[in-house]
Design a protein around this motif. Structure first.
Motif, PDB file in Angstrom:
ATOM      1  N   ASP A 243       0.766  -1.196   0.043  1.00 58.48           N
ATOM      2  CA  ASP A 243      -0.003   0.158  -0.122  1.00 58.48           C
ATOM      3  C   ASP A 243       0.824   1.079  -0.085  1.00 58.48           C
ATOM      4  N   ASN A 244       1.711   1.412   0.702  1.00 58.86           N
ATOM      5  CA  ASN A 244       2.916   2.562   0.851  1.00 58.86           C
ATOM      6  C   ASN A 244       3.478   2.556  -0.533  1.00 58.86           C
ATOM      7  N   LEU A 245       3.957   1.586  -1.226  1.00 57.16           N
ATOM      8  CA  LEU A 245       4.625   1.678  -2.315  1.00 57.16           C
ATOM      9  C   LEU A 245       3.664   2.256  -3.408  1.00 57.16           C
ATOM     10  N   GLU A 246       2.418   1.751  -3.390  1.00 59.75           N
ATOM     11  CA  GLU A 246       1.439   2.530  -4.413  1.00 59.75           C
ATOM     12  C   GLU A 246       1.314   3.906  -4.112  1.00 59.75           C
ATOM     13  N   THR A 247       1.219   4.255  -2.901  1.00 59.61           N
ATOM     14  CA  THR A 247       1.023   5.649  -2.466  1.00 59.61           C
ATOM     15  C   THR A 247       2.439   6.510  -3.043  1.00 59.61           C
ATOM     16  N   LEU A 248       3.574   5.762  -2.590  1.00 65.59           N
ATOM     17  CA  LEU A 248       4.682   6.518  -3.195  1.00 65.59           C
ATOM     18  C   LEU A 248       4.685   6.650  -4.802  1.00 65.59           C
ATOM     19  N   ALA A 249       4.384   5.606  -5.515  1.00 62.88           N
ATOM     20  CA  ALA A 249       4.252   5.651  -6.970  1.00 62.88           C
ATOM     21  C   ALA A 249       3.361   6.764  -7.370  1.00 62.88           C
ATOM     22  N   GLY A 250       2.339   6.980  -6.479  1.00 65.62           N
ATOM     23  CA  GLY A 250       1.240   7.777  -6.867  1.00 65.62           C
ATOM     24  C   GLY A 250       1.869   9.254  -6.869  1.00 65.62           C
ATOM     25  N   LEU A 251       2.624   9.525  -5.710  1.00 60.93           N
ATOM     26  CA  LEU A 251       3.569  10.968  -5.523  1.00 60.93           C
ATOM     27  C   LEU A 251       4.442  11.176  -6.554  1.00 60.93           C
ATOM     28  N   LEU A 252       4.958  10.287  -7.063  1.00 60.93           N
ATOM     29  CA  LEU A 252       6.198  10.259  -8.119  1.00 60.93           C
ATOM     30  C   LEU A 252       5.513  10.574  -9.274  1.00 60.93           C
ATOM     31  N   THR A 253       4.223   9.989  -9.571  1.00 56.05           N
ATOM     32  CA  THR A 253       3.718  10.406 -10.890  1.00 56.05           C
ATOM     33  C   THR A 253       2.592  11.493 -10.766  1.00 56.05           C
ATOM     34  N   GLU A 254       2.360  12.090  -9.774  1.00 53.98           N
ATOM     35  CA  GLU A 254       1.124  13.051  -9.672  1.00 53.98           C
ATOM     36  C   GLU A 254       1.548  14.256 -10.596  1.00 53.98           C
ATOM     37  N   LYS A 255       2.582  14.622 -10.839  1.00 56.30           N
ATOM     38  CA  LYS A 255       2.610  15.866 -11.790  1.00 56.30           C
ATOM     39  C   LYS A 255       2.491  15.376 -13.182  1.00 56.30           C
ATOM     40  N   VAL A 256       2.589  14.050 -13.429  1.00 53.67           N
ATOM     41  CA  VAL A 256       2.469  13.392 -14.889  1.00 53.67           C
ATOM     42  C   VAL A 256       1.239  13.224 -15.001  1.00 53.67           C
ATOM     43  N   PHE A 257       0.540  12.874 -13.799  1.00 51.35           N
ATOM     44  CA  PHE A 257      -0.860  12.676 -13.975  1.00 51.35           C
ATOM     45  C   PHE A 257      -1.691  13.666 -14.309  1.00 51.35           C
ATOM     46  N   ASN A 258      -1.184  14.827 -13.616  1.00 47.01           N
ATOM     47  CA  ASN A 258      -1.995  16.211 -13.738  1.00 47.01           C
ATOM     48  C   ASN A 258      -1.573  16.718 -15.266  1.00 47.01           C
ATOM     49  N   ALA A 259      -0.637  16.538 -15.551  1.00 50.33           N
ATOM     50  CA  ALA A 259      -0.210  16.994 -17.143  1.00 50.33           C
ATOM     51  C   ALA A 259      -0.893  16.319 -18.088  1.00 50.33           C
ATOM     52  N   LEU A 260      -0.962  14.742 -17.716  1.00 44.59           N
ATOM     53  CA  LEU A 260      -1.698  13.999 -18.820  1.00 44.59           C
ATOM     54  C   LEU A 260      -3.541  14.485 -18.874  1.00 44.59           C
ATOM     55  N   LYS A 261      -3.749  14.804 -17.763  1.00 42.24           N
ATOM     56  CA  LYS A 261      -5.222  15.030 -17.426  1.00 42.24           C
ATOM     57  C   LYS A 261      -5.600  16.440 -18.225  1.00 42.24           C
ATOM     58  N   GLU A 262      -4.693  17.308 -18.223  1.00 43.80           N
ATOM     59  CA  GLU A 262      -4.766  18.644 -19.088  1.00 43.80           C
ATOM     60  C   GLU A 262      -4.648  18.493 -20.518  1.00 43.80           C
ATOM     61  N   LEU A 263      -3.461  17.433 -20.787  1.00 51.38           N
ATOM     62  CA  LEU A 263      -3.344  16.955 -22.361  1.00 51.38           C
ATOM     63  C   LEU A 263      -4.656  16.736 -22.674  1.00 51.38           C
ATOM     64  N   VAL A 264      -5.225  15.480 -22.082  1.00 52.22           N
ATOM     65  CA  VAL A 264      -6.545  14.765 -22.473  1.00 52.22           C
ATOM     66  C   VAL A 264      -7.597  16.028 -22.645  1.00 52.22           C
ATOM     67  N   GLU A 265      -7.756  16.788 -21.867  1.00 49.48           N
ATOM     68  CA  GLU A 265      -8.810  17.918 -21.923  1.00 49.48           C
ATOM     69  C   GLU A 265      -8.748  18.636 -23.102  1.00 49.48           C
ATOM     70  N   LYS A 266      -7.493  19.037 -23.341  1.00 53.09           N
ATOM     71  CA  LYS A 266      -7.355  19.721 -24.675  1.00 53.09           C
ATOM     72  C   LYS A 266      -7.262  18.911 -25.974  1.00 53.09           C
ATOM     73  N   ILE A 267      -6.938  17.687 -26.031  1.00 56.77           N
ATOM     74  CA  ILE A 267      -7.200  16.688 -27.196  1.00 56.77           C
ATOM     75  C   ILE A 267      -8.514  16.273 -27.398  1.00 56.77           C
ATOM     76  N   LEU A 268      -9.447  16.129 -26.452  1.00 55.78           N
ATOM     77  CA  LEU A 268     -10.719  15.527 -26.545  1.00 55.78           C
ATOM     78  C   LEU A 268     -11.678  16.348 -27.614  1.00 55.78           C
ATOM     79  N   PRO A 269     -11.664  17.740 -27.276  1.00 51.61           N
ATOM     80  CA  PRO A 269     -12.651  18.484 -28.213  1.00 51.61           C
ATOM     81  C   PRO A 269     -12.045  18.404 -29.740  1.00 51.61           C
ATOM     82  N   VAL A 270     -10.580  18.315 -30.019  1.00 54.76           N
ATOM     83  CA  VAL A 270     -10.069  18.326 -31.241  1.00 54.76           C
ATOM     84  C   VAL A 270     -10.534  16.708 -31.769  1.00 54.76           C
TER      85      VAL A 270
END
Length: 317
Positions: A243-270
């Motif tokens: 559980d702790n390793l999954e949390t760590l993986a989540g913290l390490l990829t949080e910025k990537v996740f947010n960037a991917l989310k923003e990217l998907v938001e821009k790609i969807l309407p296109v």
């Protein structure tokens, strides 16, 4: 457990490669002369190959971490949205998620599992500390009888259903009995009858939620502390570590996740605009032309920036 497997694979396979290289060098030295030189070359080449192998494993490991982390952040975001709906505000949702994380940290169960069980109890009318007091009671009982997390989630769902219905039927009792919990005997002891009579009462819908809860409470008294004890076993500690390793993986990829989310938001309407244009024209070229014209230079510039930002965060992992 993928993280442990990858670490083990890197270590074991690299060790095998080094031993094989060493053996090649030793054989070459025994032959003398030219073979000694060939042996030295073989060791160098082998070292490079072993290094390449380790790099490949590290890359695979990084991919696994990214996958686990992004999935963790996705579920965390969804849970926050759900609790915001249930509790009426994001502030209350964040407080609840913090309580869930702290509760899970001292139990052998995962945060996501505790989160799901807490939602079942909330929907059954439990609020505040009552949610976690009831989770402790159910968790102790499950731990005492060796119930795994997936089954415990199902038990909590059924428990919540009994509270909402006001009665416990045969199906409700079998959920516990099938997992080794002596619910029929507990009810028989509570009402002062035989197990056979309890089964008849259950089939006729005569076991009220009050009787059911009294039986649960009587078993809970004898299993108090079982969850804490299980969390200190090897299996419990491994569950906590995972559980702790999954949390760590989540913290390490949080910025990537947010960037991917923003990217998907821009790609969807296109993508939606292109799909609509293609369905109307039947021409890939014409649909692409219309899409390019529709969004203009500014929008395309934003999309390119979003892609660059996403790659930047991935590169920084």
């Amino acid at each position: 457990m993928e993280i442990f497997k990858l670490f083990g694979s890197i270590y074991v396979n690299n060790d095998k490669a080094n031993k094989s290289i060493q053996k090649t060098g030793e054989e070459a030295q025994k032959s003398g002369g030219l073979l000694v030189n060939l042996g030295g070359i073989a060791k160098k080449v082998g070292g490079l190959l072993a290094g390449a192998f380790v790099v490949t494993k590290v890359v695979d490991f990084a991919k696994k971490v990214a996958t686990v982390g992004i999935e963790y952040n996705k579920l965390k975001e969804q849970s926050k949205t759900t609790w915001t709906t249930l509790l009426g505000s994001q502030e209350k949702a964040l407080e609840q998620l913090d309580k869930i994380e702290k509760f899970a940290a001292r139990t052998p169960f995962s945060k996501m599992g505790v989160d799901q069980m807490a939602k079942y109890l909330h929907n059954a009318g439990f609020e505040g500390d009552a949610v976690f007091n009831t989770l402790t009671k159910i968790g102790d009982m499950g731990s005492a009888f060796g119930v795994q997390e997936e089954s415990l989630i199902e038990m909590t769902r059924q428990f919540s259903q009994v509270q909402q219905a006001g009665f416990a039927y045969t199906e409700d009792l079998n959920i516990l009995a099938d997992r080794g919990i002596p619910i029929y005997q507990a009810i028989a002891d509570t009402v002062g009858c035989t197990v056979a009579e309890v089964k008849k009462m259950a089939s006729e819908g005569k076991i009220t939620a009050d009787i059911y809860n009294a039986a649960i409470d009587s078993m809970a008294e004898s299993t108090e502390g079982a969850m804490d004890a299980q969390s200190k076993t090897f299996g419990g500690m491994m569950s906590t570590l995972k559980d702790n390793l999954e949390t760590l993986a989540g913290l390490l990829t949080e910025k990537v996740f947010n960037a991917l989310k923003e990217l998907v938001e821009k790609i969807l309407p296109v993508v939606e605009a292109f799909t609509q244009a293609y369905s109307e024209t039947g021409s890939f070229k014409e649909a692409l032309k219309q899409t390019l014209e529709q969004f203009g230079l500014e929008k395309w510039s934003e999309l390119i920036t979003a892609v660059e930002d996403t790659w930047k965060w991935i590169g920084d992992l």
